[in-house]
Design an enzyme around this catalytic site. Sequence first.
Site, short mmCIF file in Angstrom:
data_model
loop_
_atom_site.label_atom_id
_atom_site.label_comp_id
_atom_site.label_asym_id
_atom_site.label_seq_id
_atom_site.Cartn_x
_atom_site.Cartn_y
_atom_site.Cartn_z
N GLY A 61 48.86 67.86 29.71
CA GLY A 61 48.35 69.06 28.64
C GLY A 61 48.11 70.15 29.61
CB CYS B 239 63.94 66.65 -0.07
SG CYS B 239 65.50 67.52 0.46
#
Lengths: 258, 233, 293
Positions: C32, C241
């Site tokens: 990070g 979808c």
Amino acid sequence: MTDSPLLRVSNLSKYYGARLGCTDVNFELYPGEVLAVVGESGSGKTTLLNCLSTNLEPTSGRAEYRMRDDVWRNIYDLSEAERRFLMRTDWGFVHQNPADGLRMTVSAGANVGERLMAIGDRHYGNIRASAVDWLGRVEINEDRVDDQPRSFSGGMRQRLQIARNLVTSPRLVFMDEPTGGLDVSVQARLLDLLRGLVGELGLAAVIVTHDLAVARLLSHRMMVMKDGRVIESGLTDRVLDDPREPYTQLLVSSILQV
Amino acid sequence: MTPLRVQSLAKTFTMHLRDGVVLPVVDNVDFEVAAGECVVLGGPSGAGKSSILKMVYGNYGVDAGHIWLTHDGADIDLATADPRLVLTLRRDTIAYVSQFLRTVPRVSALDVVAEPLVIRGADKAEAQDRARTLLAQLNLPERLWSLPPATFSGGEQQRVNIARGFITDHKVLLLDEPTASLDATNRAVVVSMIAEKKAAGTALLGIFHDEDVRTQVADRIVDVTAFAPRIAA
Amino acid sequence: MSATPSYNFAYLDEQTKRMIRRAILKAIAIPGYQVPFASREMPMPYGWGTGGVQVTAAIVGPTDVLKVIDQGADDTTNAVSIRAFFAKVANVKTTTHTGDATIIQTRHRIPEKQLQAGQTLVYQVPIPEPLRLLEPRETETRVMHALKEYGLMHVKLYEDIATHGRIATTYGYPVMVEDRYVMSPSPTPKFDNPKMHMSAALQLFGAGREMRIYAVPPFTKVVSLDFEDHPFEIQHFSEPCALCAATGVYLDEVILDDHGGHMFVCSDTDNCEDRRAAGHRGALSGEVLEAAE
């Protein structure tokens, strides 16, 4: 007022190279006590304030602060992490120009809530409720909570800056010309508000001002600075009504009567 | 113990703005005020009455001498007390009714009067009740109570000031011309309030130009001309 | 075996690759944390993935299989160009199949198919600093990271709720990595944030213009920031979808005509094609429409 001071300043000096900022400043500040530092531009009062608030490192001398756990620490020996934590919890700093102390592009509510979030508050509803409460205490209407300070007047901005500083219940607040640049009527309102909050919260404060009326209204004690030195200090009304030093007499006699 | 004892007090002003001219004001000021007694400072204008009162309150510094106050069972010298101690003495022991009210913007007359009690930790509602009683006693119209006194007439401001000075039970009370701008009715009220303070054991020290009032309240008159500084050389 | 005599393998010279690998190793060691690196000029403009390309160039080897996606699609200009670039300068095999790739360079999506150990996901990052929009000073944001002062990040989320009644940030949603650093996931939809958490794949982030590389090593804790009373939520779609009938995937809205006609289709084209190859049919797929006629 308790019997133990909050801040002990000894022999504090700041030189900018060979040039004198302020020198040999000594005082103690007790909880609930408001100290005004007066003097004209260049007298060293802002240098002193910047040293006390650790924005500047002094050339020599100490400033010891009694932390919340009653341990005395020289503020110049604190680590940066400790210093920054102190600055956003136990201390406040009210700048003359509110834009220096506010985030102008986030809402009033977030400006007040930021310190709470910084110390780990993670409940939106509670943060917002605190923000609204504080806006009320500085006389900003609740319906302005989501507005950015850019849309606020100068006086409102200054009041918002005060709320932002006080939300974590600091014990010591530094103020640099808090009423400078405001209209007289706006000043009066701000002064009255500050006077009320300082008394109600038992805040200790160091207020730098060149306005003796501000010093009289807000402070218990005052220090007069000239050329980097404290030339006279004492009870505010005694310094103003019975000034000893030539420079203080000049300052007092220069006030315009209305 | 005597609540107020002034010993060998001396005061000069140095006017630096006028080439450092030295103005001796008073020298060797000596007097006491007993509990329940009202002592009035007498003498012509310029004799130093007001300066003595201001020194006793700590408003003026002193060059020499002592101002002994009985505070918390001990004798404290206000002349050498540090600022914090002076503020403590003012909060608990010595009160002052000045000639003119220093107004604070936006604070109502009621809160101005109640403030000395609130500072001492009294309940705010009770302090305001007491303030209402005093303002009513001094015949200040009720419609003014919630307004800031800045726009009041001289007499109205003075009554607010008197109420503020009389609201606490300080053991020493200083009065600087409290009746100067009052009508006969209100002068009489103030005289009776002073009598009540005396009965309660308060030590009062005051300046009264109004001879009528002075004779009614004064137990003793201290002639300030006796403290005139001997002109050096 | 150099692909084109005029290029070093994978375009960058070896010294540069070493420099970038050192930055990547440091980034993996401190999950990070944004590691500065000496970003090079690349033969493409900033904003087109110069950071991701440099990271890919530094880690790609002759046996790697490369997939490149742009907003989930393998067939958009950026994805096609970068695939062609590495095919040319490194002669590596390329693929559109998520499962076959060893390195996946991505702009703004994480594939729907769960990534496996051994795979590396390389993100193209425009603005690596999550605190930037609120705090313009780099010196200050660095100190804030160093001291773990992240109150400001919540100010941003607070503003969202104050303005929209909920956390309206939908992409680039800040995360806390391994309880230490707040990190920008690049402008991926927040729908993808949970996929970063405890992923088996190595995730590398390259910001070319801003000269920063950061990383999330495999099996690292990645938590999206939120408030107790406004918990983090991913987007939900009301319909499946239109081509492959998938649910629980990220959908793009496609406008069909000028009369408000629209359809929702998979953003991840590879996943959609796989499903259709397996026989799944959505409401607007060609065969369904033909059958209806």
